[in-house]
Design an enzyme around this catalytic site. Sequence first.
Site, mmCIF file in Angstrom:
data_model
loop_
_atom_site.group_PDB
_atom_site.id
_atom_site.type_symbol
_atom_site.label_atom_id
_atom_site.label_comp_id
_atom_site.label_asym_id
_atom_site.label_seq_id
_atom_site.Cartn_x
_atom_site.Cartn_y
_atom_site.Cartn_z
ATOM 1 N N GLY A 13 -13.440 29.658 -28.350
ATOM 2 C CA GLY A 13 -12.941 30.453 -29.467
ATOM 3 C C GLY A 13 -11.435 30.578 -29.532
ATOM 4 O O GLY A 13 -10.906 31.338 -30.349
ATOM 5 N N ILE A 20 -7.604 36.605 -28.667
ATOM 6 C CA ILE A 20 -8.088 37.281 -27.470
ATOM 7 C C ILE A 20 -8.425 36.234 -26.406
ATOM 8 O O ILE A 20 -8.163 36.433 -25.214
ATOM 9 C CB ILE A 20 -9.317 38.144 -27.798
ATOM 10 N N ILE A 92 -15.999 34.152 -30.243
ATOM 11 C CA ILE A 92 -16.168 33.486 -31.532
ATOM 12 C C ILE A 92 -16.799 34.443 -32.530
ATOM 13 O O ILE A 92 -17.810 35.083 -32.231
ATOM 14 C CB ILE A 92 -17.068 32.244 -31.393
ATOM 15 N N TYR A 155 -14.859 46.734 -41.937
ATOM 16 C CA TYR A 155 -15.476 45.825 -40.982
ATOM 17 C C TYR A 155 -16.813 45.287 -41.486
ATOM 18 O O TYR A 155 -17.208 44.169 -41.164
ATOM 19 C CB TYR A 155 -15.638 46.521 -39.635
ATOM 20 N N LYS A 162 -21.861 42.215 -34.947
ATOM 21 C CA LYS A 162 -21.512 42.631 -33.588
ATOM 22 C C LYS A 162 -22.623 43.483 -32.967
ATOM 23 O O LYS A 162 -22.841 43.441 -31.750
ATOM 24 C CB LYS A 162 -20.199 43.399 -33.594
ATOM 25 N N ILE A 191 -6.959 44.129 -32.230
ATOM 26 C CA ILE A 191 -5.829 43.310 -31.784
ATOM 27 C C ILE A 191 -5.492 42.341 -32.911
ATOM 28 O O ILE A 191 -6.380 41.776 -33.542
ATOM 29 C CB ILE A 191 -6.198 42.545 -30.498
ATOM 30 N N THR A 193 -5.197 39.292 -34.452
ATOM 31 C CA THR A 193 -5.588 37.901 -34.256
ATOM 32 C C THR A 193 -5.743 37.238 -35.617
ATOM 33 O O THR A 193 -5.683 37.897 -36.659
ATOM 34 C CB THR A 193 -6.926 37.806 -33.499
#
Length: 261
Positions: A13, A20, A92, A155, A162, A191, A193
Site C-alpha cells: 500500500g 502510513i 490499502i 468518512y 473499516k 494523517i 496521506t
Amino acid sequence: MGILKGKKGLVLGLANDKSIAWGVAQACQREGAELGLNYLGEPLEKRVRPLAEKVGATLVESLDVSDDAQIDAFFAKVQEKWGSLDFLVHSIAFANKDALRNPFSQTTREDFRLALDISAYSFIACAQRAAPLMTAGGSIVTMTYLGAERAVPGYNVMGVAKAALEASTRYLAQDLGQHGIRVNAISAGPIRTLAASAVGDFRKLMEKSARGSMLGRNVSQDEVGNTTAYLLSDMSSGVSGEVHYVDAGFHVGAGDPGLEG
C-alpha cells in the site's frame, strides 16, 4: 540488534513518502527486516521504486488487489524469492470520491461494493496467500480508523469498510492462531496521506482529532510505524485479534459537539 532482525516481510500500500506504509517501511527497515513492496501501475511505480531503494527492499512488484490472478502471481514471486514469509502489513483502502463526499444515505451499490472489496476483502485475500508461507508462524497487521466505530463526518462508506476490516481481523486471528500466526489492526488518528485527501473537510477532522486526543495532538506516520514494528516482532508474541489505538482522538470525555456517534 533490531527487533525484526532476520525477518522478511511485505508492506503493501505504499504510494509516496506521506503514506502510513512509508512510516511502517522505515521502522521495519530500521529494526532489521528485509522488505518487499508493491505498486499499482506505472505512475505509482515511479514513486515507489526510489523509496524502495531507501529501505533496501529486495522485492518490488506490481499488485492490484482487486484482481485475484495478480494476487496469486505476486505471492508466487514472494515464494520464489524468499521461500517463506514472517510478516505482512496491509495498508490499502479505496473508495470513490463521490461516496465520501455525498451523504452516506446516497451510497450506491457499486460504490459500496468497491470500498468493501479494496479496503476489506483484499486483506482477507492477501492473508490467504501469505499464511501458507508463514511456515514458522508470523504476524499480519492492517490499518483501520475510528470511523469504523463512530460516525465520523465525511468518512461515510469508508467507515463501513473499516468496520468490516476490523471484524475480518478478529476472524482471521481466530482461524490462523492455530498456525502460530497473529493478526492485529492499528487504528491511528487522521494523517495527511494521498487517500485522506478524498475525505471532505479533512483539515477540520484533524483539528477535532487533536482536541480529542489524550496527547493533545495528532500522531505521525513514524509513530504508527513504530507500533507496527512492535506488533510484527516477537515482543508481541501473545497479542492477536485486537485493534490497537495510536491515540486516534475523539476519546470519551474529550468532548466535541461536532462529532456524531
